[in-house]
Design an enzyme around this catalytic site. Structure first.
Site, PDB file in Angstrom:
ATOM      1  N   ASP A  21     -11.284   2.828   3.951  1.00  0.00           N
ATOM      2  CA  ASP A  21     -11.738   1.658   3.925  1.00  0.00           C
ATOM      3  C   ASP A  21     -13.171   1.491   4.217  1.00  0.00           C
ATOM      4  O   ASP A  21     -13.799   0.375   3.712  1.00  0.00           O
ATOM      5  CB  ASP A  21     -11.133   0.676   4.937  1.00  0.00           C
ATOM      6  CG  ASP A  21     -10.086  -0.129   4.695  1.00  0.00           C
ATOM      7  OD1 ASP A  21      -9.699  -0.301   3.690  1.00  0.00           O
ATOM      8  OD2 ASP A  21      -9.006  -0.554   5.569  1.00  0.00           O
TER       9      ASP A  21
ATOM     10  N   LYS B 298       0.668  -1.223  -0.145  1.00  0.00           N
ATOM     11  CA  LYS B 298       0.028  -0.014   0.046  1.00  0.00           C
ATOM     12  C   LYS B 298       0.795   1.145  -0.172  1.00  0.00           C
ATOM     13  O   LYS B 298       0.679   2.450  -0.720  1.00  0.00           O
ATOM     14  CB  LYS B 298      -0.850   0.040   1.097  1.00  0.00           C
ATOM     15  CG  LYS B 298      -2.038  -0.861   0.961  1.00  0.00           C
ATOM     16  CD  LYS B 298      -2.788  -1.235   2.383  1.00  0.00           C
ATOM     17  CE  LYS B 298      -3.866  -2.486   2.187  1.00  0.00           C
ATOM     18  NZ  LYS B 298      -4.506  -2.747   3.531  1.00  0.00           N
TER      19      LYS B 298
ATOM     20  N   GLN C 195      -4.878  -1.663   9.708  1.00  0.00           N
ATOM     21  CA  GLN C 195      -4.685  -2.932   9.077  1.00  0.00           C
ATOM     22  C   GLN C 195      -5.541  -3.774   9.968  1.00  0.00           C
ATOM     23  O   GLN C 195      -5.178  -4.106  11.132  1.00  0.00           O
ATOM     24  CB  GLN C 195      -3.227  -3.105   8.651  1.00  0.00           C
ATOM     25  CG  GLN C 195      -2.868  -4.446   7.969  1.00  0.00           C
ATOM     26  CD  GLN C 195      -3.503  -4.501   6.510  1.00  0.00           C
ATOM     27  OE1 GLN C 195      -3.477  -3.372   5.775  1.00  0.00           O
ATOM     28  NE2 GLN C 195      -3.982  -5.529   6.382  1.00  0.00           N
TER      29      GLN C 195
END
Ligand code: NAD
Length: 280
Positions: A120, A53, A97
């Protein structure tokens, strides 16, 4: 009709090229999109995802920050870090994460992220808006899947879609998006009886199970669009939830690797740039 590969790697690259141009334009207005990724502990798979990422951000000209926190961190300290990033004007997107260590409350931590920086789309406010059909941050993997299905050019209105898996990050949101696109959607899960009876009706079949080779050719309707979300490691090799032999039956199939995975990262960049556009 031979099965067509839905090339997520190529589509993700085209998407990222477009994002790099948007980033360059934002920079002329004095805004550099910034993404912060919080990594708690040192799970090896998470380390790889976080590194990828960061690289993708930098290639697109964006700022990236990895916040590494010890596995034994307290909930309060984790929240403090999230609040610090919420207040940082240079950070447009915050990603926690997952998974995080078991002593931490994932829901509480996700809901500490400023919903405007929740790239997200896991904050309850954003998940609720998605459910209500309002404009919101769409979670990266389902958003990427919809783009891949779009590439197939198959009309969705009135089609039968079957999703295997009911997680908050893949199964439920992709089912909502397919429903909003006009499909009749069935969500199957570990308690579903006669799974193949459902999957064989699917014009669009999405497998998000986490079991290598779970979907076999006999479970697929001839000509179906089959989306393989799974990332499984078998004898050191990455493979999906769909048995590659499904290509003898399906009309379209996403490969693993090179299908949904690269699209997830491209959509993360896109969500971050969209947040930065709002800041600009
Ligand atoms: P999860 O473990 O949260 O959910 C798995 C789902 O599969 C559950 O809802 C469960 O009910 C269902 N399931 C399990 N056994 C079943 C069975 N026998 N029959 C029917 N359903 C069954 O997983 P997740 O987070 O949704 O991820 C699923 C897979 O997708 C994993 O392999 C994960 O690594 C992968 N993934 C990939 C990406 C990507 O970017 N490509 C992103 C997220 C997740």
């Amino acid at each position: 009709m031979p099965c067509k590969t839905l090339d997520g790697k190529a589509l993700a690259q085209r998407t990222r090229d477009g994002i790099a141009k948007q980033v360059a334009e934002l920079k002329t207005r004095g805004v550099t999109p910034g993404l912060a990724v919080i990594l708690v502990g040192n799970d090896p798979a998470s380390e790889i995802y976080v590194r990828n990422k960061g690289i993708a951000c930098e290639k697109a000209g964006m700022r990236s920050e990895t916040v590494r926190l010890p596995a034994e961190i307290s909930q309060e300290r984790l929240h403090e870090e999230i609040e610090r990033l919420n207040a940082d004007p240079e950070i447009d997107g915050i990603l926690l994460q997952l998974p995080i260590p078991g002593h931490l409350d994932e829901r509480q931590a996700l809901d500490r992220i400023d919903p405007r920086k929740d790239v997200d789309g896991f904050h309850l406010v954003n998940a609720g808006k998605l459910l209500a059909g309002e404009k919101t941050v769409v979670p990266c993997t389902p958003k990427g899947i919809m783009r891949l299905i779009g590439e197939a050019g198959v009309p969705l209105v009135g089609k039968e879609a079957v999703v295997i898996g009911r997680s908050n990050i893949v199964g439920k949101p992709i089912a909502l998006l397919l429903m909003q696109a006009g499909c009749t959607v069935t969500i199957c899960h570990s308690k579903t009886v006669n799974l193949a009876g459902h999957t064989r009706r699917a014009d669009i079949l999405v497998a998000a199970v986490g079991k290598a080779g779970f979907v076999t050719p006999d479970m697929v309707k001839p000509g179906a669009v089959v989306i393989d979300v799974g990332i499984n490691r078998v004898e050191g090799k990455v493979c999906g939830d769909v048995d590659p032999a499904v290509s003898a039956v399906a009309g379209y199939l996403t490969p693993v690797p090179g299908g949904v995975g690269p699209m997830t990262i491209a959509m993360l960049l896109e969500n971050t740039v969209e947040a930065a556009e709002k800041r600009a």
